[in-house]
Design a protein around this motif. Structure first.
Motif, mmCIF file in Angstrom:
data_model
loop_
_atom_site.group_PDB
_atom_site.id
_atom_site.type_symbol
_atom_site.label_atom_id
_atom_site.label_comp_id
_atom_site.label_asym_id
_atom_site.label_seq_id
_atom_site.Cartn_x
_atom_site.Cartn_y
_atom_site.Cartn_z
ATOM 1 N N LYS A 39 0.832 -1.202 0.000
ATOM 2 C CA LYS A 39 0.000 0.000 0.000
ATOM 3 C C LYS A 39 0.863 1.248 0.000
ATOM 4 O O LYS A 39 1.987 1.224 0.501
ATOM 5 N N PRO A 40 0.344 2.360 -0.539
ATOM 6 C CA PRO A 40 1.094 3.623 -0.492
ATOM 7 C C PRO A 40 1.403 3.991 0.962
ATOM 8 O O PRO A 40 0.564 3.824 1.849
ATOM 9 N N ARG A 41 2.611 4.496 1.183
ATOM 10 C CA ARG A 41 3.042 4.800 2.544
ATOM 11 C C ARG A 41 4.255 5.706 2.531
ATOM 12 O O ARG A 41 4.910 5.857 1.509
ATOM 13 N N VAL A 42 4.532 6.287 3.685
ATOM 14 C CA VAL A 42 5.761 7.037 3.907
ATOM 15 C C VAL A 42 6.526 6.296 4.995
ATOM 16 O O VAL A 42 5.975 5.958 6.042
ATOM 17 N N VAL A 43 7.798 6.048 4.739
ATOM 18 C CA VAL A 43 8.662 5.386 5.721
ATOM 19 C C VAL A 43 9.692 6.411 6.184
ATOM 20 O O VAL A 43 10.356 7.047 5.362
ATOM 21 N N ALA A 44 9.791 6.582 7.489
ATOM 22 C CA ALA A 44 10.759 7.515 8.069
ATOM 23 C C ALA A 44 11.882 6.714 8.723
ATOM 24 O O ALA A 44 11.639 5.694 9.371
ATOM 25 N N GLU A 45 13.108 7.204 8.534
ATOM 26 C CA GLU A 45 14.288 6.568 9.123
ATOM 27 C C GLU A 45 15.140 7.642 9.776
ATOM 28 O O GLU A 45 15.371 8.696 9.190
ATOM 29 N N LYS A 46 15.588 7.369 10.980
ATOM 30 C CA LYS A 46 16.455 8.315 11.672
ATOM 31 C C LYS A 46 17.843 7.701 11.786
ATOM 32 O O LYS A 46 17.997 6.492 11.883
ATOM 33 N N SER A 47 18.858 8.565 11.748
ATOM 34 C CA SER A 47 20.228 8.091 11.886
ATOM 35 C C SER A 47 21.054 9.154 12.595
ATOM 36 O O SER A 47 20.715 10.328 12.608
ATOM 37 N N ALA A 48 22.127 8.691 13.203
ATOM 38 C CA ALA A 48 23.031 9.599 13.907
ATOM 39 C C ALA A 48 24.421 8.980 13.931
ATOM 40 O O ALA A 48 24.590 7.776 13.820
ATOM 41 N N GLY A 49 25.399 9.849 14.070
ATOM 42 C CA GLY A 49 26.786 9.420 14.202
ATOM 43 C C GLY A 49 27.450 10.223 15.299
ATOM 44 O O GLY A 49 27.125 11.381 15.521
ATOM 45 N N GLY A 50 28.360 9.585 15.998
ATOM 46 C CA GLY A 50 29.018 10.293 17.090
ATOM 47 C C GLY A 50 30.213 9.547 17.621
ATOM 48 O O GLY A 50 30.683 8.571 17.026
ATOM 49 N N LEU A 51 30.693 10.014 18.756
ATOM 50 C CA LEU A 51 31.913 9.491 19.341
ATOM 51 C C LEU A 51 31.694 8.222 20.149
ATOM 52 O O LEU A 51 32.649 7.486 20.401
ATOM 53 N N LEU A 76 3.835 15.103 8.385
ATOM 54 C CA LEU A 76 4.785 14.322 9.177
ATOM 55 C C LEU A 76 5.938 15.252 9.521
ATOM 56 O O LEU A 76 6.558 15.845 8.632
ATOM 57 N N ARG A 77 6.220 15.378 10.823
ATOM 58 C CA ARG A 77 7.208 16.354 11.295
ATOM 59 C C ARG A 77 8.201 15.672 12.223
ATOM 60 O O ARG A 77 7.815 15.036 13.209
ATOM 61 N N ALA A 78 9.493 15.820 11.917
ATOM 62 C CA ALA A 78 10.545 15.292 12.780
ATOM 63 C C ALA A 78 10.764 16.263 13.936
ATOM 64 O O ALA A 78 10.864 17.469 13.733
ATOM 65 N N GLU A 79 10.822 15.722 15.147
ATOM 66 C CA GLU A 79 11.068 16.526 16.338
ATOM 67 C C GLU A 79 12.166 15.881 17.163
ATOM 68 O O GLU A 79 12.286 14.662 17.192
ATOM 69 N N GLY A 80 12.903 16.713 17.848
ATOM 70 C CA GLY A 80 13.948 16.210 18.731
ATOM 71 C C GLY A 80 15.220 17.001 18.539
ATOM 72 O O GLY A 80 15.308 17.871 17.674
ATOM 73 N N PRO A 81 16.208 16.692 19.338
ATOM 74 C CA PRO A 81 17.469 17.428 19.240
ATOM 75 C C PRO A 81 18.172 17.136 17.925
ATOM 76 O O PRO A 81 18.117 16.030 17.414
ATOM 77 N N GLN A 82 18.785 18.153 17.366
ATOM 78 C CA GLN A 82 19.555 17.973 16.140
ATOM 79 C C GLN A 82 21.036 17.827 16.431
ATOM 80 O O GLN A 82 21.836 17.660 15.529
ATOM 81 N N GLY A 83 21.389 17.890 17.664
ATOM 82 C CA GLY A 83 22.780 17.728 18.059
ATOM 83 C C GLY A 83 22.892 17.611 19.559
ATOM 84 O O GLY A 83 22.005 17.999 20.298
ATOM 85 N N ALA A 84 23.968 17.026 19.988
ATOM 86 C CA ALA A 84 24.253 16.872 21.418
ATOM 87 C C ALA A 84 25.756 16.633 21.546
ATOM 88 O O ALA A 84 26.436 16.287 20.575
ATOM 89 N N TRP A 85 26.249 16.771 22.757
ATOM 90 C CA TRP A 85 27.667 16.540 22.964
ATOM 91 C C TRP A 85 28.019 15.126 22.532
ATOM 92 O O TRP A 85 27.331 14.173 22.852
ATOM 93 N N GLY A 86 29.078 15.002 21.754
ATOM 94 C CA GLY A 86 29.543 13.701 21.293
ATOM 95 C C GLY A 86 28.855 13.202 20.038
ATOM 96 O O GLY A 86 29.178 12.136 19.544
ATOM 97 N N VAL A 87 27.882 13.967 19.505
ATOM 98 C CA VAL A 87 27.174 13.576 18.283
ATOM 99 C C VAL A 87 27.549 14.558 17.187
ATOM 100 O O VAL A 87 27.404 15.760 17.351
ATOM 101 N N PHE A 88 28.066 14.059 16.079
ATOM 102 C CA PHE A 88 28.482 14.958 15.001
ATOM 103 C C PHE A 88 27.458 15.053 13.875
ATOM 104 O O PHE A 88 27.542 15.951 13.046
ATOM 105 N N SER A 89 26.461 14.144 13.840
ATOM 106 C CA SER A 89 25.410 14.261 12.830
ATOM 107 C C SER A 89 24.166 13.524 13.283
ATOM 108 O O SER A 89 24.243 12.531 13.993
ATOM 109 N N SER A 90 23.022 14.052 12.866
ATOM 110 C CA SER A 90 21.752 13.350 13.049
ATOM 111 C C SER A 90 20.836 13.801 11.920
ATOM 112 O O SER A 90 20.971 14.904 11.398
ATOM 113 N N GLN A 91 19.928 12.910 11.531
ATOM 114 C CA GLN A 91 19.022 13.243 10.443
ATOM 115 C C GLN A 91 17.789 12.362 10.473
ATOM 116 O O GLN A 91 17.783 11.311 11.105
ATOM 117 N N VAL A 92 16.754 12.834 9.782
ATOM 118 C CA VAL A 92 15.549 12.056 9.532
ATOM 119 C C VAL A 92 15.324 12.073 8.026
ATOM 120 O O VAL A 92 15.316 13.138 7.408
#
Length: 101
Positions: A39-51, A76-92
């Protein structure tokens, strides 16, 4: 050592009454794929990279995709921190699976 990971953030059906779709993410792409089954749908994936695994897992736990339906419109709206100590990237990232019509 650097650590990165991806996690599903949700799957949202595109019911026949949906005539308008709005997506608000950050740092990630929006991709349309032709519907090849299912069926038609939207799939969301979150990812992050850090130390460290801990810092990446903490930020991923805080990222959510909020669904708002207003009649024929789906937001559909992504919410949450876009960065934190020790995290160099995050995305949705959003992938839309729908017919090309």
């Amino acid at each position: 050592m650097l650590f990165s990971t991806k996690q599903p953030a949700g799957e949202f059906p595109l019911d026949p009454e949906i005539k308008s779709l709005a997506l608000r993410g950050y740092n990630g792409g929006i991709l349309w794929e032709p519907l090849a089954g299912g069926k038609p749908r939207v799939v969301a994936e979150k990812s992050a990279g850090g130390l460290s695994r801990g810092s990446v897992e903490r930020i991923l736990a805080e990222i959510k995709v909020v669904e708002e339906r207003q009649g024929e419109r789906l937001l559909l709206r992504a919410e949450g921190p876009q960065g934190a100590w020790g995290v160099f990237s995050s995305q949705v990232r959003f992938t839309i699976y729908a017919p090309g019509e």
